[in-house]
Design a protein around this motif. Structure first.
Motif, PDB file in Angstrom:
ATOM      1  N   TYR A  32      -4.590  -7.540   9.173  1.00  0.00           N
ATOM      2  CA  TYR A  32      -5.077  -6.187   9.003  1.00  0.00           C
ATOM      3  C   TYR A  32      -4.876  -5.702   7.570  1.00  0.00           C
ATOM      4  N   ALA A  33      -5.899  -5.067   7.051  1.00  0.00           N
ATOM      5  CA  ALA A  33      -5.705  -4.242   5.871  1.00  0.00           C
ATOM      6  C   ALA A  33      -5.041  -2.950   6.337  1.00  0.00           C
ATOM      7  N   MET A  34      -4.198  -2.407   5.487  1.00  0.00           N
ATOM      8  CA  MET A  34      -3.447  -1.215   5.844  1.00  0.00           C
ATOM      9  C   MET A  34      -3.758  -0.079   4.876  1.00  0.00           C
ATOM     10  N   GLY A  35      -3.622   1.137   5.368  1.00  0.00           N
ATOM     11  CA  GLY A  35      -3.909   2.263   4.509  1.00  0.00           C
ATOM     12  C   GLY A  35      -3.104   3.488   4.877  1.00  0.00           C
ATOM     13  N   TRP A  36      -3.133   4.440   3.969  1.00  0.00           N
ATOM     14  CA  TRP A  36      -2.534   5.749   4.189  1.00  0.00           C
ATOM     15  C   TRP A  36      -3.613   6.812   3.977  1.00  0.00           C
ATOM     16  N   PHE A  37      -3.622   7.760   4.876  1.00  0.00           N
ATOM     17  CA  PHE A  37      -4.497   8.923   4.791  1.00  0.00           C
ATOM     18  C   PHE A  37      -3.622  10.164   4.914  1.00  0.00           C
ATOM     19  N   ARG A  38      -4.158  11.297   4.526  1.00  0.00           N
ATOM     20  CA  ARG A  38      -3.416  12.540   4.689  1.00  0.00           C
ATOM     21  C   ARG A  38      -4.351  13.653   5.128  1.00  0.00           C
ATOM     22  N   GLN A  39      -3.744  14.638   5.770  1.00  0.00           N
ATOM     23  CA  GLN A  39      -4.540  15.722   6.336  1.00  0.00           C
ATOM     24  C   GLN A  39      -3.756  17.025   6.251  1.00  0.00           C
TER      25      GLN A  39
END
Length: 123
Positions: A32-39
């Motif tokens: 898996y590629a991994m990521g961070w998002f924010r909201q």
């Protein structure tokens, strides 16, 4: 099935640092590629950073480039987000994400999300 559990959020003064961690369950973490998002309240989820399945490529939003660093430790099934020189506008709930792809994650194609961790930057 992959479960993601974030930690490391909290309250920090502007200019300070935090390191977020995202622990992944399952044996296929390296696929898996991994990521961070924010909201922030009332807005959509925004891309912050991503790391390829191999760890060889990283991608950043312009707003965090030069301040944030994403990394992964496959032995620990964990992805990190080191956040330096934090600004008030970095305040948000940060979400870890996994996508079964080699390169950069795309929000529309995310396979798994974490529950989120709050980051609050004060003046």
């Amino acid at each position: 099935q992959v479960q993601l559990v974030e930690s490391g959020g909290g309250l920090v003064q502007a200019g300070g640092s935090l390191r977020l961690s995202c622990a992944a369950s399952g044996r296929t973490f390296s696929s898996y590629a991994m990521g961070w998002f924010r909201q922030v309240p009332g807005k959509g989820r925004d891309f912050v950073a991503s790391i390829s399945w191999s760890g060889g490529s990283t991608y950043y939003a312009d707003s965090v480039k030069g301040r944030f660093t994403i990394s992964r430790d496959s032995a620990k099934n964990t992805v990190y987000l080191q956040m330096n020189s934090l600004k008030i506008e970095d305040t948000a709930v940060y979400y870890c994400a996994a996508e079964r792809t080699m390169g950069r994650v795309v929000i529309e194609d995310i396979d798994y999300w974490g529950q989120g961790t709050q980051v609050t930057v004060s003046s």
